[in-house]
Design an enzyme around this catalytic site. Structure first.
Site, short mmCIF file in Angstrom:
data_model
loop_
_atom_site.label_atom_id
_atom_site.label_comp_id
_atom_site.label_asym_id
_atom_site.label_seq_id
_atom_site.Cartn_x
_atom_site.Cartn_y
_atom_site.Cartn_z
CB CYS A 192 -2.67 -1.78 2.73
SG CYS A 192 -1.09 -2.03 3.54
CG HIS A 233 21.97 0.62 -2.95
ND1 HIS A 233 22.53 1.19 -1.82
CD2 HIS A 233 22.38 1.38 -4.00
CE1 HIS A 233 23.24 2.25 -2.18
NE2 HIS A 233 23.15 2.40 -3.50
CG ASP A 280 -6.27 -2.23 2.23
OD1 ASP A 280 -6.15 -1.02 1.91
OD2 ASP A 280 -5.95 -2.65 3.36
CG HIS A 316 24.46 -2.22 -4.81
ND1 HIS A 316 24.53 -1.94 -3.47
CD2 HIS A 316 24.97 -1.14 -5.46
CE1 HIS A 316 25.05 -0.73 -3.30
NE2 HIS A 316 25.33 -0.23 -4.49
CB THR A 368 0.76 0.79 7.71
OG1 THR A 368 0.77 -0.64 7.52
CG2 THR A 368 -0.18 1.18 8.84
#
Length: 147
Positions: free
Chosen positions: A64, A97, A8, A132, A66
């Site tokens: 973005c 994993h 963004d 996994h 965060t």
């Protein structure tokens, strides 16, 4: 590797830095992000994640402010496992994993050089399978039941 990158308006500078970093390492990268104009990350993340889910790209790097918003939006696409990372160790283990295909980073949280290290660890790590794989299958079963 074929990688899609999106961002963004808050992450345009970091996107440019990572785009050139990935290209310099020989990856094929498609830029589906903003070039500085105000952009709505849910639409950008969804469009790019769909291309990964459809097999057009192996991985995505979504940016973005965060990383959280891009991650939430990407995880709404069936078959996608996205993770927000602020350091390389989690990025590596998310691949090994959890077989994550989308790496989300916050441009307001992580500096450029650290972001490059995070991306490198994510891209270079390989899914370990084994115990996994059973866990990833469980994730996907949860998702299928809700579809």
């Amino acid at each position: 590797m074929k990688i899609v990158i999106t961002n963004d308006h808050a992450a345009t500078e970091l996107k440019t830095e990572l785009l050139f970093h990935l290209l310099g390492k020989g990856h094929t990268v498609e830029d589906m992000g903003s070039n500085g104009d105000r952009a709505e990350y849910p639409q950008l993340a969804h469009a790019a994640a769909k291309k990964i889910a459809d097999g057009e790209f192996e991985f995505g790097v979504f940016l973005c402010g965060t990383g959280a918003g891009m991650c939430i939006a990407a995880n709404k696409v069936h078959g996608i496992r996205a993770i927000v990372c602020t350091e390389p160790f989690t990025a590596k283990l998310a691949r090994e994993h959890n077989d994550a295909q989308v790496l989300c980073i916050g441009a307001r949280v992580v500096g450029r050089e650290l972001a490059k290290m995070i991306v490198d660890e994510f891209i270079e790590a390989k899914f370990e399978g084994g115990r996994h794989a059973t866990r990833v299958e469980t994730f996907m079963a949860f998702e299928s039941r809700q579809a």
